[in-house]
Design an enzyme around this catalytic site. Structure first.
Site, PDB file in Angstrom:
ATOM      1  N   GLU A 168     -27.607 -31.197 -26.386  1.00 48.75           N
ATOM      2  CA  GLU A 168     -28.208 -32.029 -25.337  1.00 48.75           C
ATOM      3  C   GLU A 168     -29.730 -31.989 -25.403  1.00 48.75           C
ATOM      4  O   GLU A 168     -30.412 -31.625 -24.431  1.00 48.75           O
ATOM      5  CB  GLU A 168     -27.720 -31.572 -23.958  1.00 48.75           C
ATOM      6  CG  GLU A 168     -26.233 -31.744 -23.805  1.00 48.75           C
ATOM      7  CD  GLU A 168     -25.706 -31.537 -22.387  1.00 48.75           C
ATOM      8  OE1 GLU A 168     -24.674 -32.110 -22.047  1.00 48.75           O
ATOM      9  OE2 GLU A 168     -26.330 -30.794 -21.620  1.00 48.75           O
ATOM     10  N   GLU A 212     -18.323 -33.402 -25.726  1.00 51.98           N
ATOM     11  CA  GLU A 212     -18.118 -32.803 -24.392  1.00 51.98           C
ATOM     12  C   GLU A 212     -17.670 -33.900 -23.450  1.00 51.98           C
ATOM     13  O   GLU A 212     -18.229 -34.998 -23.460  1.00 51.98           O
ATOM     14  CB  GLU A 212     -19.403 -32.188 -23.828  1.00 51.98           C
ATOM     15  CG  GLU A 212     -19.766 -30.865 -24.407  1.00 51.98           C
ATOM     16  CD  GLU A 212     -20.961 -30.223 -23.705  1.00 51.98           C
ATOM     17  OE1 GLU A 212     -21.115 -30.410 -22.487  1.00 51.98           O
ATOM     18  OE2 GLU A 212     -21.738 -29.557 -24.404  1.00 51.98           O
TER      19      GLU A 212
HETATM   20  C1  BG6 Z   1     -23.339 -29.844 -20.624  1.00 54.64           C
HETATM   21  C2  BG6 Z   1     -23.665 -28.614 -21.410  1.00 54.64           C
HETATM   22  O1  BG6 Z   1     -24.458 -30.172 -19.859  1.00 54.64           O
HETATM   23  O2  BG6 Z   1     -22.390 -29.832 -19.649  1.00 54.64           O
HETATM   24  C3  BG6 Z   1     -22.736 -27.443 -21.162  1.00 54.64           C
HETATM   25  O3  BG6 Z   1     -23.800 -28.847 -22.780  1.00 54.64           O
HETATM   26  C4  BG6 Z   1     -22.317 -27.444 -19.717  1.00 54.64           C
HETATM   27  O4  BG6 Z   1     -23.386 -26.276 -21.589  1.00 54.64           O
HETATM   28  C5  BG6 Z   1     -21.545 -28.722 -19.427  1.00 54.64           C
HETATM   29  O5  BG6 Z   1     -21.578 -26.339 -19.348  1.00 54.64           O
HETATM   30  C6  BG6 Z   1     -20.991 -28.845 -18.018  1.00 54.64           C
HETATM   31  O6  BG6 Z   1     -21.988 -28.616 -17.079  1.00 54.64           O
HETATM   32  P1  BG6 Z   1     -21.848 -27.487 -15.993  1.00 54.64           P
HETATM   33  O7  BG6 Z   1     -23.161 -27.422 -15.361  1.00 54.64           O
HETATM   34  O8  BG6 Z   1     -20.778 -27.946 -15.068  1.00 54.64           O
HETATM   35  O9  BG6 Z   1     -21.490 -26.261 -16.720  1.00 54.64           O
END
Ligand code: BG6
Length: 483
Positions: free
Chosen positions: A176, A379
């Site tokens: 990211e 993701e």
């Molecule tokens: C992304 C990241 O922003 O989203 C992860 O690459 C992160 O590291 C994921 O865990 C989900 O966000 P969060 O804040 O719910 O963990």
């Protein structure tokens, strides 16, 4: 016949600092994640440059993946994973970040992780830097604020590219990278911290856009040189970028909202990938830099480096969408870290992230139209509070529903002509949340009995979605219904 390619890469994703624990074991140094306390949506985690006795630091134990990775990968294999996206903790390889020789114990650990994946026919997809810059480099040179970082990063890349040659094919440079378009990305993404004595509220990091954007320039150069190095070390290596794609719509069709949305997309969604995929700074940034008094210091040869080091494929995280408006009476959505107001047509998760499966189809088409590169969704997922029922089961139908709808939209995008390589939902096993620093915000197919008060035995339990996803993979995405 499935809509997805025969060799479609189904799998899941994690990051070292959010799952490994063992934060000071086998020679590992302290990373920027290790100085962040726990928090919640309403109560920001703190950045404590001096560790405080009696304070809870979730990364220190996380879910003990460092010692339990064999059990975890066996569970991933049982679901049928074809790929496992994980990150290497830079501080296991170079504890302080500036050593000349890598730490053998760290290299050996990831060799075992990779070999375990390969023994099940699972392709490793490695994020080189996922929110875990060595804190030693923050102290030494304020991390990516300094150009010195390029050399440290390339030493690290050389160590892992050389060691894992012949075993790994896919690499991602920075997780990211565009999170540094907002102040929140300064510490986690770039290792930048200007006050090394006092605690800082994570969600209210004092902003220094000049530092963040100069830091991004250093990261672009480092990423481009890493792509070149990877290809030289092993021509079969494929190196991708990694973006948060924050789908965004004008809140109304008023031209001012449409223009504001275009501006948002350029700064948040396109700037970093334009540099990493097209190999040059986009012209629209000149005005943005001038109006924000940002001056990017480049060295001779940087432009040629960026041109020569474009990525082989594009990857991104996709969770939500939001809207842009010039109407100042409408406030930003809760939990929306990249800015934007709520969309009246969408509902939100418990953490305020607005759920928008069609936005994923939109994103995939938008990205493919722009770059024409193969794409991977690395993701996606629903952070939710899960309950263990009396019979020990976890009935996470809401998660199945979220993922099902997103996969349906991926199918549409493939039919639209997008070259989609794979899909690795986030937090395939429950882990620590990056933004809020808590365990309660669970994403996994596998539940981990570990809680925010520091209790729990770390046992792994299969959720209902575990069996559902197993069937999705078995049918190459054809069957999305519950079995
Ligand atoms: C992304 C990241 O922003 O989203 C992860 O690459 C992160 O590291 C994921 O865990 C989900 O966000 P969060 O804040 O719910 O963990």
């Amino acid at each position: 016949m499935s809509v997805f390619k025969e060799n479609f890469l189904w799998g899941g994703a994690t990051a070292a600092n959010q799952c490994e624990g063992a934060w000071n074991v086998d020679g590992k140094g302290v990373s920027v994640a290790d100085i962040c306390t726990g928090g919640t949506l309403g109560k920001s985690k703190m950045i404590t440059p001096v560790l405080q006795d009696g304070t809870f630091y979730p990364s220190h134990d996380a879910i003990q993946h460092y010692t339990r990775f064999r059990e975890d990968i066996r569970l991933f294999a049982e679901m049928g994973f074809k790929v496992y996206r994980f990150s290497i903790a830079w501080t296991r390889i170079f504890p302080n970040g500036d050593e000349t020789e890598p730490n053998e114990a760290g290299l050996k650990h990831y060799e075992e992780v990779i070999d375990t994946c390969l023994s099940y026919g699972i392709e490793p997809l490695i994020t080189i830097s996922h929110y875990e810059v060595p804190f030693g480099l923050t102290k030494k040179c304020n991390a990516w604020a300094s150009r010195e970082m390029i050399g440290y990063f390339l030493n690290y890349c050389r160590a892992i590219f050389t060691r894992y040659r012949g075993k790994v094919k896919y690499w991602l440079t920075f997780n990211e990278i565009n999170s540094a378009s907002k102040p929140m990305g300064a510490l986690l993404n770039q290792g930048i911290l200007n006050d090394l004595e006092h605690p800082t509220v994570f969600m209210k990091q004092p902003d220094n856009p000049q530092q963040r954007y100069q830091g991004l320039h250093h990261m672009f150069v480092a990423s481009a040189l890493a792509v070149k190095m990877a290809h030289e070390i092993d021509p079969s290596y494929r190196v991708g970028n990694m973006m948060i794609y924050s789908a965004s719509y004008p809140r109304t069709c008023a031209p001012a909202d449409v223009l504001k949305n275009q501006q948002y997309n350029r700064i948040i969604n396109y700037f970093c990938s334009d540099v990493q995929c097209r190999g040059a700074y986009p012209s629209y940034m000149e005005r943005f830099f001038a109006e924000n008094q940002i001056h990017i210091q480049k060295e001779d040869g940087d432009d040629a480096i960026l041109k020569a080091g474009t990525v082989d494929f594009y990857t991104f995280s996709y969770y939500m969408s939001s809207c842009q408006t010039t109407d100042r009476t409408i406030k930003d959505g809760l939990g929306n870290i990249l800015g934007g107001v709520p969309n009246p047509y969408l509902r939100a998760s418990n953490w305020g992230w607005q759920i928008d499966p069609e936005g994923l189809r939109y994103a995939l088409n938008d990205i493919y139209d722009r770059y024409g590169l193969p794409i991977m969704v690395v993701e996606n997922g629903l952070g939710a509070r899960d309950q263990i029922e009396k019979d020990g089961s976890i009935q996470d139908d809401y998660r199945i529903d979220y993922l099902k709808q997103h996969i349906q939209q991926m199918k549409e995008a493939v039919k639209d002509g997008v070259d989609l390589m794979g899909y690795t939902p986030w937090g395939c096993i429950d882990l620590v949340s990056a933004s809020t620093g808590e365990y309660a915000n669970r994403y996994g197919f596998i539940y981990v009995r570990r809680y925010d008060d520091g209790t729990g035995d770390f046992a792994r339990l299969k959720k209902k979605s575990f069996y559902w996803y197993q069937n999705v993979i078995r049918t190459n995405g054809e069957c999305l219904e519950e079995i």
